[in-house]
Design an enzyme around this catalytic site. Structure first.
Site, PDB file in Angstrom:
ATOM      1  N   ARG A  38       0.826  -1.213   0.000  1.00 17.29           N
ATOM      2  CA  ARG A  38       0.000   0.000   0.000  1.00 17.29           C
ATOM      3  C   ARG A  38       0.857   1.259   0.000  1.00 17.29           C
ATOM      4  O   ARG A  38       0.461   2.277  -0.575  1.00 17.29           O
ATOM      5  CB  ARG A  38      -0.951  -0.014   1.197  1.00 17.29           C
ATOM      6  CG  ARG A  38      -2.100  -1.000   1.003  1.00 17.29           C
ATOM      7  CD  ARG A  38      -3.028  -1.041   2.181  1.00 17.29           C
ATOM      8  NE  ARG A  38      -4.208  -1.842   1.868  1.00 17.29           N
ATOM      9  CZ  ARG A  38      -5.126  -2.189   2.762  1.00 17.29           C
ATOM     10  NH1 ARG A  38      -4.993  -1.799   4.024  1.00 17.29           N
ATOM     11  NH2 ARG A  38      -6.175  -2.913   2.405  1.00 17.29           N
ATOM     12  N   LYS A 206     -16.892 -16.704   4.278  1.00 15.71           N
ATOM     13  CA  LYS A 206     -18.333 -16.681   4.495  1.00 15.71           C
ATOM     14  C   LYS A 206     -19.122 -16.236   3.270  1.00 15.71           C
ATOM     15  O   LYS A 206     -18.793 -15.246   2.638  1.00 15.71           O
ATOM     16  CB  LYS A 206     -18.661 -15.739   5.665  1.00 15.71           C
ATOM     17  CG  LYS A 206     -18.085 -16.172   7.000  1.00 15.71           C
ATOM     18  CD  LYS A 206     -18.486 -15.180   8.090  1.00 15.71           C
ATOM     19  CE  LYS A 206     -17.963 -15.590   9.454  1.00 15.71           C
ATOM     20  NZ  LYS A 206     -18.363 -14.615  10.498  1.00 15.71           N
ATOM     21  N   GLY A 356      -7.523  -7.306  -0.476  1.00 16.82           N
ATOM     22  CA  GLY A 356      -7.579  -8.144   0.715  1.00 16.82           C
ATOM     23  C   GLY A 356      -6.617  -9.318   0.686  1.00 16.82           C
ATOM     24  O   GLY A 356      -5.493  -9.222   0.205  1.00 16.82           O
ATOM     25  N   GLY A 379     -12.642  -4.344   1.066  1.00 16.40           N
ATOM     26  CA  GLY A 379     -14.043  -3.982   1.272  1.00 16.40           C
ATOM     27  C   GLY A 379     -14.530  -2.945   0.285  1.00 16.40           C
ATOM     28  O   GLY A 379     -15.662  -3.009  -0.202  1.00 16.40           O
TER      29      GLY A 379
END
Length: 399
Positions: A38, A206, A356, A379
């Site tokens: 980053r 999930k 991510g 996200g």
């Protein structure tokens, strides 16, 4: 409406440029930076400002500070400043506060070509305070002549430095940096007229975390290839034995709904790498179709790797979010690595990795440079594809 980017600003000589960057880098328990991707991603924007004769005032958060000074020590920006200086090849000044007399003095003394990194913006109580009175934003706004949003990973947030700060700088140039501009360009192509066939790869833990993303992908792609722990919720919903594999037992109806919605598009693994325990020293074997009682599914199997690789080889666009297995442990890394290699091998396709863990994986395997784009926002990437509007981008000047 397209947003103005830093490339639209050429007269930066003598200007102080406030840049909201995303230096929320992974750290170990001691605060040592374990991945500087980053920080490297922000370099083109920072270097452009300096080359044009401006000075850069950088704002970022790091981790999730609690307000406990001792516990929050790993979240101070000192190590980030040191690493940025190494990458820029020049010293980076660092303020030990976000706003206040120290920062004000350093900003006032900042000369063209110099860089100042403020302390972790989340150390200030108003950064994430929805009831702030605007003072914090106005103080930050007073530091600069230009505002640059180059923090795609936080564009879905409404923190002061993302929303109230550019609001307070209305009338001054407000643009996106090169990193955000590239993210938006890539996403516009994905959501517009992508090269066909378009394939989505979905992994991770999930189903419930990615409901909106899955539905958005099903509306756009030709096929969705599923991997990761979410596999076993889908299989359980079909009555297939999954052993002790991770499963969202309360989301089986949702999984059935998504399978019905994606009928003909969703492709599930045909075999699995299973183990007797979730550990790097586990004994592994391959199981076709289902997972025996007492065993854990921890990666896609060789037949699935081949099936997915063949589909990827024929794709015009591939969008990947979520690892295929527990790639952090070497015995369960083959599926994720093989999918990355299949994407890298298809040089005719547009290949996009959605931030991510997936971004960390392709970098770990040395495949990041062979992708069309590796997003810096996990996200944020998901929410943008889902169609969630970003208030932070509304504050940026239109072209």
């Amino acid at each position: 409406m397209p947003k103005k980017s830093l490339a639209n600003l050429t007269d930066l000589a003598g200007k102080k440029v406030v840049i909201r960057v995303d230096f929320n880098v992974p750290q170990d328990k001691d605060g040592t930076i374990t991945n500087d991707r980053r920080i490297r991603g922000a370099l083109p924007t920072i270097q452009y400002v300096l080359e044009k004769g401006g000075s850069a005032i950088l704002i970022s958060h790091l981790g999730r500070p609690t307000g406990d000074a001792e516990a929050d020590k790993p979240f101070r920006m000192d190590r980030v400043a040191t690493r940025l200086g190494e990458l820029l090849g020049k010293p980076v000044q660092k303020s030990d506060e976000v706003v206040g007399p120290i920062s004000a003095e350093k900003v006032a003394a900042l000369k063209p070509g110099e860089v100042l990194l403020l302390e972790n913006v989340r150390f200030h109580p108003d950064e994430q305070n929805k009831k702030h009175d605007g003072t914090f934003a106005k103080t930050l706004a007073s530091y600069g002549d230009v505002y640059v949003n180059d923090a795609f990973g936080t564009c879905h947030r409404k923190d002061v430095s993302m929303l109230a700060l550019p609001e307070a700088m209305k009338g001054k140039p407000r643009v996106v940096g090169f990193l955000v501009a590239k993210e938006l360009d890539i996403l516009a192509n994905l959501l517009g007229t992508p090269k066909r066939p378009m394939v989505g790869l979905l992994g991770g833990g999930k189903v419930s975390d990615k409901i909106g993303f899955i539905k958005a992908m099903l509306a756009r792609v030709d096929q969705v290839l599923v991997g990761g722990a979410m596999t076993y919720t889908f299989l359980k919903a079909q009555g297939i034995e999954i052993g002790s594999s991770r499963c969202e037992a309360d989301k089986l109806d949702l999984a059935r709904e998504l399978l019905e919605l994606g009928k003909g598009k969703i492709v599930l693994p045909v075999d699995h790498l299973i183990a007797d325990k979730v550990a790097a020293d586990a004994t592994t074997e391959v199981s076709d179709g289902q997972v025996p009682a007492g065993k854990f599914g921890l990666d896609i199997g060789p037949k699935t790797i081949q099936l997915y690789s063949d589909i990827i080889a024929k794709a015009g666009t591939v969008v990947w979010n979520g690892p295929m297995g527990k790639f952090e442990d070497e015995p369960f890394a083959k599926g994720t690595k093989s999918i990355g290699e299949a994407m890298a091998a298809n040089q005719n396709a547009v290949t996009v990795v959605g931030g991510g863990e997936t971004a960390e994986a392709v970098e770990q395997f040395g495949l990041d440079s062979q992708m069309t784009h590796v997003s810096t926002g996990g996200g944020a990437f998901l929410e943008y594809v889902e169609g969630t509007p970003f208030a932070a981008l509304d504050q940026i000047d239109d072209q």
